[in-house]
Design an enzyme around this catalytic site. Structure first.
Site, PDB file in Angstrom:
ATOM      1  N   ARG A 233      75.629  68.053  47.626  1.00 44.41           N
ATOM      2  CA  ARG A 233      75.365  67.948  46.186  1.00 44.41           C
ATOM      3  C   ARG A 233      76.382  68.805  45.442  1.00 44.41           C
ATOM      4  O   ARG A 233      76.802  69.859  45.926  1.00 44.41           O
ATOM      5  CB  ARG A 233      73.946  68.425  45.845  1.00 44.41           C
ATOM      6  CG  ARG A 233      72.842  67.488  46.301  1.00 44.41           C
ATOM      7  CD  ARG A 233      72.847  66.202  45.522  1.00 44.41           C
ATOM      8  NE  ARG A 233      72.002  65.174  46.133  1.00 44.41           N
ATOM      9  CZ  ARG A 233      71.966  63.920  45.743  1.00 44.41           C
ATOM     10  NH1 ARG A 233      72.732  63.514  44.753  1.00 44.41           N
ATOM     11  NH2 ARG A 233      71.182  63.055  46.347  1.00 44.41           N
ATOM     12  N   GLU A 260      84.897  65.820  39.354  1.00 43.38           N
ATOM     13  CA  GLU A 260      84.700  66.229  37.971  1.00 43.38           C
ATOM     14  C   GLU A 260      86.077  66.537  37.388  1.00 43.38           C
ATOM     15  O   GLU A 260      87.032  66.778  38.136  1.00 43.38           O
ATOM     16  CB  GLU A 260      83.760  67.420  37.870  1.00 43.38           C
ATOM     17  CG  GLU A 260      84.129  68.626  38.717  1.00 43.38           C
ATOM     18  CD  GLU A 260      83.084  69.727  38.600  1.00 43.38           C
ATOM     19  OE1 GLU A 260      83.140  70.477  37.600  1.00 43.38           O
ATOM     20  OE2 GLU A 260      82.221  69.829  39.490  1.00 43.38           O
ATOM     21  N   HIS A 274      81.565  59.707  45.267  1.00 42.20           N
ATOM     22  CA  HIS A 274      80.158  59.732  45.672  1.00 42.20           C
ATOM     23  C   HIS A 274      79.804  58.523  46.546  1.00 42.20           C
ATOM     24  O   HIS A 274      78.867  57.769  46.257  1.00 42.20           O
ATOM     25  CB  HIS A 274      79.240  59.785  44.443  1.00 42.20           C
ATOM     26  CG  HIS A 274      77.865  60.308  44.764  1.00 42.20           C
ATOM     27  ND1 HIS A 274      76.838  60.318  43.870  1.00 42.20           N
ATOM     28  CD2 HIS A 274      77.357  60.830  45.914  1.00 42.20           C
ATOM     29  CE1 HIS A 274      75.741  60.826  44.428  1.00 42.20           C
ATOM     30  NE2 HIS A 274      76.043  61.149  45.663  1.00 42.20           N
TER      31      HIS A 274
END
Length: 390
Positions: A233, A260, A274
């Site tokens: 995560r 990000e 992801h």
């Protein structure tokens, strides 16, 4: 007839686990008994009064208000291990990509598209290939933080590759300990693992205690040049601290499944979109496991892989009716319920009671179906949250 409302696209193999004669399943189901979802965020979504359970086809449940649902007697399930192999294989890809000059080498080859002569291209490739030399995984040390379903599979994979494996997990369960190879050396703390590992792979859930567990302080003790892999995560890693450690030359590379803006365009960072569990097989496994858990709970009250209620199961006693009830985990509740049943001459054939933190769950098989007055009396017991008759 049980009703299951689905969110997101659920694998057909999972949907086929619901018997058509007794289940109505769809995305527009009114008054559902259960939700089945993947990534849909349930925070802010109205909770139907009929809702008994939620199953998330995946391991993480940060998109579900778990604590709030628990207080309403709604059991939340996840599917640990169903996507473990998919994540394991991507961890291996991440290690190989970070160890060898694969990405840079492929980009270099594509830059030669203007060359039409094969001999000329071959000569250029031979001359340049030393720029993309890397190192082998064999003989290196992999540190695994979190030794559950995924972590243990990653450990087996690394051992098969000839790596040394060390692990750290402060809450290692008995089931996980049985799965774990005895060739994995257990570390006393995170710092010890970081200090000796060439590669570090994270496999812990995102909870308050693991938020930014990789930060400036922990990165300060990491083995110089180590590669950090995060397929768990994003909240576990402080991205700003990672960038500082990379710039300082302490951390060698960062491989993650959670891009990000601050991480993009950095030569020592490999960021993936992801895709850890994004395989056809993984989605099928998660959907099947989630559906099976819902069916067993709705039909029998049995609970497997819940994140807010205890694991509990009991074989159905022939010719009996099952009462289930959830309650706050305080003394006297079970005794009070048994007194009500005794007062109404309801004979209990078999029962089991389990607790987890502030919540408890009970399964009772009784000789005959109790009347409405008995069930209402149980509902009226202080600290009882929800009662069902199956």
């Amino acid at each position: 007839m049980f009703k299951v409302r689905t969110y997101n696209t659920i694998s057909i193999k999972g949907l086929e686990r619901f018997p058509r004669k007794s289940y109505e399943v769809g995305s527009d189901i009114a008054h559902p008994d259960a939700f089945l979802l993947r990534s849909q965020k349930l925070q802010g979504i109205e909770v139907p009064a009929t809702l008994l359970a939620v199953a998330r086809a995946g391991a993480g449940v940060n998109n579900v208000p778990v604590a709030e649902y628990g207080k309403e007697g709604i059991v939340v399930f996840n599917t640990p291990g169903a996507n473990a192999n998919a994540v394991k294989e991507l961890v291996m890809a991440g290690m190989l990509l970070s160890a060898r000059g694969i990405i840079d080498g492929m980009n270099y080859v594509q830059s030669l598209s203007a060359i039409n002569d094969s001999a000329e291209m071959s000569a250029l490739v031979e001359k340049a290939k030393s720029r993309f030399a890397g190192s082998e995984l064999r003989g290196k040390t992999l540190g695994i933080v979190g030794l559950g379903a995924i972590g243990s599979m990653v450990a087996d994979m690394a051992l098969a590759m000839g790596m040394t494996v060390v692990g750290f997990d402060p809450v290692l369960s008995i089931d996980a300990a049985w799965r774990l190879s005895n060739e994995v050396s257990r570390m006393e703390n995170l710092q010890s693992l970081l200090a000796r590992s060439d590669y570090i792979s994270l496999h812990v859930p995102a909870v308050d205690t693991t938020r930014h567990m990789i930060n400036d302080d922990t990165l300060a003790v990491i083995k110089p040049g180590a590669v950090l892999l995060n397929f768990a995560r994003d909240a576990i890693v402080d991205a700003a601290a990672v960038l500082r450690s990379l710039d300082a030359g302490r951390l060698g590379r960062y491989v993650c499944d959670f891009p990000e803006p601050a991480l993009l365009g950095k030569p020592k960072i490999i960021a993936m979109p992801h895709i850890g569990a994004s395989t056809e097989e993984s989605e099928e496994n998660c959907a099947v496991m989630a559906a099976d858990q819902l069916v067993d709970y709705l039909e029998n009250g049995n609970i497997t892989n819940s994140v807010n209620y205890p694991k509990i199961a009991m074989e159905r006693s022939p010719g009996t009716v099952r009462i289930t009830f959830a309650n706050e985990n305080v003394a006297g509740v079970l005794g009070h319920v048994l007194s009500i049943l005794a007062d109404h001459k309801v004979n209990v054939v078999d029962m089991v009671n389990k607790s987890r933190g502030e919540l408890a769950f009970n399964l009772m098989d009784v000789e005959s179906e109790p009347d409405a007055a008995v069930i209402d009396a149980i509902r009226g017991v202080a600290h009882v949250i929800r009662v069902r008759v199956i």
